[in-house]
Each structure stands twice: as C-alpha cells, then as structure tokens.
Design an enzyme around this catalytic site. Sequence first.
Site, PDB file in Angstrom:
ATOM      1  N   SER A 122       0.860  -1.236  -0.158  1.00 55.91           N
ATOM      2  CA  SER A 122      -0.061   0.007   0.225  1.00 55.91           C
ATOM      3  C   SER A 122       0.909   1.310  -0.021  1.00 55.91           C
ATOM      4  O   SER A 122       0.491   2.412  -0.602  1.00 55.91           O
ATOM      5  CB  SER A 122      -1.017  -0.001   1.314  1.00 55.91           C
ATOM      6  OG  SER A 122      -0.105  -0.117   2.339  1.00 55.91           O
ATOM      7  N   HIS A 167      -1.114   6.249   5.973  1.00 60.15           N
ATOM      8  CA  HIS A 167      -0.507   6.222   4.619  1.00 60.15           C
ATOM      9  C   HIS A 167      -0.266   7.455   3.865  1.00 60.15           C
ATOM     10  O   HIS A 167      -0.645   8.195   4.540  1.00 60.15           O
ATOM     11  CB  HIS A 167      -1.481   5.282   3.748  1.00 60.15           C
ATOM     12  CG  HIS A 167      -1.483   3.709   4.031  1.00 60.15           C
ATOM     13  ND1 HIS A 167      -2.189   3.267   5.022  1.00 60.15           N
ATOM     14  CD2 HIS A 167      -0.924   2.619   3.463  1.00 60.15           C
ATOM     15  CE1 HIS A 167      -1.870   1.920   5.201  1.00 60.15           C
ATOM     16  NE2 HIS A 167      -1.254   1.612   4.163  1.00 60.15           N
TER      17      HIS A 167
END
Length: 284
Positions: A30, A264
């Site tokens: 990711s 993230h």
Amino acid sequence: MTVAALAVVLPVGTAHAEPAVNEYVALGDSWAADATLSQVTTAFTPLHCVQSIGNYAKQVAAALAVPVFRDATCGGAVTVNMTSPQASVFGSNPPQFDRLTESTDLVTLEIGGNDAELAATVSDCVTADPRATPCLDAMVVNGVDRMSANIARAEPRVAAVLAGIRERAPHARVLLLDYFEGIGVTGGCFPMIPISDPDAIWLGGKLIELHDMLARVAATSGVEFVDTYSGSAGHDACQPVGTRWVEGLIPFSGTPVGLAVPFHPNQLGADYQARRVLEVLGAN
C-alpha cells in the site's frame, strides 16, 4: 490476465528521443500503491488495491517517458503476493511477478511492512488513555520485542523477492524503497492521534528498524536502495495539513482533499517518494 493486458503505453516526450527506460514494472504494497480512497484507479489493479492515480511509480514513469509501464502495487500485499494472487470481493490482483518479463529494465519494489505486521499493529496502539501503552504491553514481553522479531523474519522474505525479480527480469535495474517517517521518534500528538507517547516512540523506533533491515537487504542483494526515511523528519502524521506527508487516524486528507487511508502517504508523500526515486535514477 496477461502481461499485455496490464501494459500501458505512455507518450514519449519527443518523437525521436530514445527513452532511458523502455519497460518499467512497479511492485509492492500500500505504501507503493500510495493507497487512497479519493484518487483510486483500476487501470492496473482491482479496486481493493486502492492504487492512487498519482502514486510515485506513475510519476516516475511519466517523468522518464517510459513507453511500457505496469503498476502491480496493491494495498495489503505481502511478499507471498509476488508469486500468488491477492483476491477480494472486488476481484483478484494476479501475482505481481506476472508483470515482469525478460525485457523489463526497471523495477521498483516496496514491501516488508505487512510481512512484519507493522501496519496492522498501528491501529492496536489506539487508546482513550494517554497513559496507556497497549502496544508496548502486548508486543514487548519479558524483554522480548515481538515486532523486532517480526522485522527480522521478514528480512529473508524480502531477499527472496529480490532474487525472484533477478530470475524473471535479469536485465532490470532494481530499486528497493523503504518506508518514510510516518510516526516521529520523540512522541505523539495525543489526542489528535490517540496513541500515547511511549507507544508512539516505540512505533517510530520500529520504522527505523524496518528502514535498517531494508537497507541491509538491498546491500546484500546487490540492488539500489532508495532511502526515503532519512529526509522525511518533520513530515509525520502529527504535522499540519500541507506539512505532513502521511495521514493520521482520521480517514480524511487535506492533500488532496478527500477520503484517505489512515497512516498512509498522502499526495505530498507520494511526490516525495517520486523525487527520491528519480534522484537515485539520476533523473533530477
């Protein structure tokens, strides 16, 4: 799904220029997909990969005017997904190695964080009590740090992935990326991010361990290391919008404005990753 189906032909800068890279394949998890909930593209992977339209691989491919580019990166990927599919109700991302060919001449790889279970552990640190240390209590028992052991176990897996790339793309220039400083090493920012200072400091230290492990694997495997950690201090999730390169617990980003994947990279983080890759390649 065939390699040809996943290839995208990008426009070159000039009609007569010979590109320095002819076939680029991006692999990883990711943080390589620059996972997003507001800029998702399914041009290369299924929806569950939450791959960003502006991740660093796409920026690098555009900057180098690469004629053939394949982006296999997928949120949640572990090293086994290089050779095994990653399925969900939204479809299946084929084994990431399926995109490699003997003519591939550039590969970027960012993997290992999920193998170490570091990303999953971050959410376990969330607490309503600034004095509580749920992560330290669960992960450090009788002086043994389970996360450090996880990172150590991930090392040979990452090395095996690099060996697999060499087998399938023997002429490729291979770059291994680390994970930049998403959590600082001096404490957190409770209650903005409800993780206590001791747990935040512990998590920050684990990111350094992961960085060190990946740098070591790159050196022993003979591939180039893209150090994104060293230049990222002061851009962690506790910083304000416009300064932070990674989002915190609230799934909303200011860059770009919209839904985000917690902990993230945001677009500023993806841009930074792209700059570092291009610097290593000598392209900027």
